[in-house]
Every structure is written in C-alpha cells, then in structure tokens.
Scaffold this motif. Structure first.
Motif, short mmCIF file in Angstrom:
data_model
loop_
_atom_site.label_atom_id
_atom_site.label_comp_id
_atom_site.label_asym_id
_atom_site.label_seq_id
_atom_site.Cartn_x
_atom_site.Cartn_y
_atom_site.Cartn_z
N LYS A 283 0.84 -1.20 0.00
CA LYS A 283 0.00 0.00 0.00
C LYS A 283 0.87 1.26 0.00
O LYS A 283 0.60 2.22 -0.72
CB LYS A 283 -0.91 -0.02 1.22
N ARG A 287 1.36 4.02 -3.17
CA ARG A 287 1.11 5.45 -3.01
C ARG A 287 2.29 6.27 -3.51
O ARG A 287 2.12 7.30 -4.15
CB ARG A 287 0.83 5.76 -1.54
N PHE A 307 -4.03 1.59 -10.11
CA PHE A 307 -4.49 0.89 -8.90
C PHE A 307 -5.38 -0.29 -9.26
O PHE A 307 -5.33 -1.33 -8.59
CB PHE A 307 -5.22 1.86 -7.98
N ASP A 316 -11.77 1.15 -3.86
CA ASP A 316 -10.46 1.35 -3.23
C ASP A 316 -9.52 2.12 -4.15
O ASP A 316 -8.70 2.92 -3.68
CB ASP A 316 -9.84 0.01 -2.85
N SER A 317 -9.62 1.87 -5.45
CA SER A 317 -8.80 2.61 -6.41
C SER A 317 -9.12 4.09 -6.35
O SER A 317 -8.22 4.94 -6.32
CB SER A 317 -9.01 2.08 -7.83
N ASN A 320 -7.68 5.70 -3.18
CA ASN A 320 -6.23 5.90 -3.24
C ASN A 320 -5.84 7.02 -4.19
O ASN A 320 -4.93 7.80 -3.89
CB ASN A 320 -5.55 4.59 -3.65
N ARG A 323 -6.43 10.51 -2.80
CA ARG A 323 -5.39 10.94 -1.88
C ARG A 323 -4.27 11.67 -2.62
O ARG A 323 -3.66 12.60 -2.09
CB ARG A 323 -4.79 9.74 -1.14
N ASP A 338 1.70 11.78 1.26
CA ASP A 338 1.85 10.33 1.45
C ASP A 338 3.27 9.83 1.20
O ASP A 338 3.56 8.66 1.44
CB ASP A 338 0.86 9.58 0.56
#
Length: 431
Positions: A283, A287, A307, A316-317, A320, A323, A338
């Motif tokens: 993970k 990032r 992703f 979830d993609s 991420n 972010r 990140d």
C-alpha cells in the motif's frame, strides 16, 4: 533578581510564546481543507469511471477555509517577531518556534492555492517529491518504491503470505484495540479512547487522545496489531507526551516537517515490532509510485487504472487516487504528503543507525517527546538538559530498553558495507 527567579521568568516567556503558537495553529486542518466530498465520488462513478472528477479551482473556492488566511499569516508573523524580541536571535528554543511559524505560513499559502499549480509546488516544499534523492548519486524515493515493489512481486504468489480474512467488523476491532491500548496507557486513566466514526476516509485515524475506526471497514488480527503500533504507540503517544510538556507546549502539535518524522517513526515501529506485512507495505509503495506518476504528468484516470491493475476494487482505487490529487486538480500536480511514510522511514532509520554508531543512544527516545522534527533533535537534547523539555512518559518497549535496537543497528552498520551483488553471486548455487 535571584537566578531562580530569572530562570522562572524565562520559562514563563517560553511557555507563553509556545501557547500562542499552539492556539494559532488550531483552526488549520490541512486534510479537512483538501479532501473531496462524497458528491465528487458519486459523479465519478455515475460517469462509469471514464471522466475526470469535477474538481477545479472553483470547487475549492466554494469550500472556503475555516479561518481568514491573511489574518492568520499576520498572526504567525507577529508571534515570530515576538519570539525574536523576547528570546533573542540565537535562542535554540526560539529557533524551533520561528521555524514552525514560517512553516505554518507556508501551509496557509498552500491551502490558499488549492486547485492551482502552486498548491503542488508548495506541497513539494513541505513534504518533498518522489524524485528527490537523499544524497547526491543515491536512489530517489521513487526508485525506492520501485525496488520494494520488485521485492514484493517476488513473494506475491506465496500462499503462506496471503492476508488472513478480514472477519472483524468495526465494533469488534474497537473492542480489541481498546483492550490493547489499555495495557499500554492504563485502563483506569481513560487516557486513550477508541470509537467508530462515519466521517473518515482511511480505515483509522488518530487524534490527540483517541483513535477513530471507520464504521464500515473490516479488519483482521494483524490489522489491529498494526493499528496499535502505528496509531497508538506512535501518533497518540507522541501527542500525549507533547501535551505533558510543562513549558515547550508546541511539542503537542506539529507542522508538516514533523509529519515526516511521525510517519517514518510509525513505519519503523511496525517493522521492529513485527507488526507490518507485505500487503501493508505494498500500500505504501503504491502510493509513492502513484505520486511519482502524477509528478510525471499522469492524470486521475491514468492512476485509477494503475491501482486497478494492482488488484484493487474500483472503490479502493478511487480512494487511493483521490489521496494523490486532493487539494489539487485531477490533472494537476500531486499532494505529496503520502511520501512521508517511506521518506520518513529512511530518515529515521539512518538517524538511529548513526546515533548508535556515534554512541549517542540518549537522543533516540527523544523522538517520542512530542511532535518532533529530525533537524531539531540536537536542540531538544539541550532543552532536556536545561529542564525546558521533559523526557517522554509514554515510550514503546523497543525504545525504553535500547539493548536489542542497539544490537540490531550495530549489525546493520556492518552489513551495509557488504556488496549485495557479490553476495547474490556467491549464494547462487545454494539458493
């Protein structure tokens, strides 16, 4: 005037300036200011994930900051001037507080620039860029991310390293995590609370004396252990230690430079407490790779596909990728916060390794005395000696007794001098 009275008045001046600094930063909430609301996600999926999210400069202008940025910058400028007037130009504690004032003003400028190219440029100044090298000729952070990804790919198909099923709902995770933290912080002191929350994007988030668990998230035992170490033993513990400072109260709050130290310390703690695992490391590397792609010109859709290719669900993609571009635009420069995890890990690891090599073990636990920044560590040692900073009350076992950590770093210092290429060649016939 007696020497003791002079010392007391000096401490009160520092405490007063420190309290002003803490109060001034209170309304500045970077993640709240840059996050996208749920309507953006809904419109993205309504377009079948084929159109850039509708986020531009106007989107952020419709979500004004919770403070007046001009007045807030002037407030930090005024505090900085008073620090110099009352403590002098060369006061060690004054130098720390002046740097914090400058850094908070830079944060405000970044938030004022939401949705513009300047947002990404200031983000790089505060948190770094994936293309940054640690030293001349050394690999960059992006290179480190790719290297870790290669290692993880080598073990990706091993069945014995698959994650355990996530069978714990938020309520069960809250109970287990609370029990673990009670053993660390004291069950009867009610020091740290764990509770469910609907208002967070991540699976968990730490506050001053609490940890929030996302109400619809699922966990396994390994996840709970990682949260105990990362959120509890580092983020919450350093906040409580900062709040325990009688004079340098600014250590309870941290600007972006302390974020790098905090996240690096949290990742290192996961490693030495055997709380990390391949999918969690993946993970972090993903990032870092995603931010580097955005630095190279990739847009939201490009990184969304990245992703997806990593096996993440569409939801979830999206989480991420958002972010990466929060605070910016879906085709703009990334928000580089990140990068703090892997960048901080390398910096903290090197710092501890060097402290062991030079025999300065007493400085290592001071990483936990509050929201510290690596460049301030020598000064913090001086402030402890002067009685202006108290040692950390809450300290993980691995840093309370430095025997094992020191032994590990002694071996590590030697092993770093060996050639991995030669080792690989020598072991080719036995591995």
């Amino acid at each position: 005037m007696s020497r003791r009275k002079q010392q007391y008045e000096y401490q009160q001046i520092i405490r007063s300036l420190s309290d002003r600094l803490v109060e001034a930063q209170m309304p500045i909430r970077v993640l709240d200011a840059v996050k996208w609301d749920d309507e953006v996600r809904q419109r993205f999926f309504a377009a079948d994930c084929r159109q850039l999210p509708p986020v531009d400069r106007g989107y952020y202008e419709s979500r004004p900051l919770s403070f007046d940025p001009v007045a807030k910058k002037q407030e930090f400028q005024s505090i900085e001037r008073d620090i110099t007037r009352q403590l002098g130009q060369f006061s060690p504690v004054g130098q720390i507080m002046r740097r914090m004032c400058k850094e908070y003003r830079m944060v405000i400028r970044m938030l004022e620039a939401r949705g513009t190219p300047d947002f990404g440029l200031i983000s790089e100044e505060l948190y770094g860029a994936a293309s940054d090298a640690f030293h001349a000729g050394d690999p960059t952070l992006a290179d480190f991310g790719l290297m870790l990804s290669d290692y993880l790919n080598q073990i990706a198909d091993r069945g014995d390293l698959k994650d355990e099923p996530k069978t714990l709902n938020a309520s069960a995770a809250v109970q287990k995590l609370q029990e673990r933290l009670n053993r660390v912080f004291g069950e009867h002191e009610s020091t740290v609370r764990v509770f469910e929350s609907d208002g967070i994007v991540a699976d968990a988030a730490a506050g001053a004396d609490y940890i929030k668990i996302r109400s619809d998230a699922l966990f396994n035992e390994r996840d709970v252990r990682a949260l105990e170490v990362h959120e509890g033993l580092v983020h919450v513990a350093t906040t409580l230690n900062g709040q325990n400072q009688p004079i340098c109260t600014f250590l309870a709050k941290g600007p972006p430079s302390s974020t790098v130290t905090q996240e690096g310390l949290a990742i290192l703690m996961e490693v030495i407490a055997f709380a990390s695992y391949p999918s969690r490391l993946r993970k972090l590397t993903n990032r870092t790779r995603a931010i580097h792609m955005a630095e190279q010109g990739a847009n939201f859709l490009d990184i969304f596909e990245f992703f997806r290719d990593q096996g993440l669900s569409d939801e979830d993609s999206y989480t991420n990728v958002s972010r990466v571009f929060r605070g910016s635009c879906p085709d703009g420069m990334p928000f580089t916060k990140d990068l703090s995890y892997l960048r901080g890990f390398i910096l903290i690891y090197n710092y501890i390794q060097l402290a062991v090599r030079k025999g300065k073990l007493e400085q290592i636990p001071l990483l936990f005395c509050g929201k510290t920044t690596l460049e301030d560590m020598r000064t913090l040692r001086q402030l402890v000696d002067q009685g202006l900073v108290v040692p950390p009350k809450y300290l993980p076992e691995q840093f309370r007794d430095l025997n094992a950590l020191s032994a590990w770093m002694c071996f590590s210092n030697f092993l770093n001098h060996l050639s991995m290429e030669r080792i690989e060649a020598d072991y080719a016939n036995i591995l």
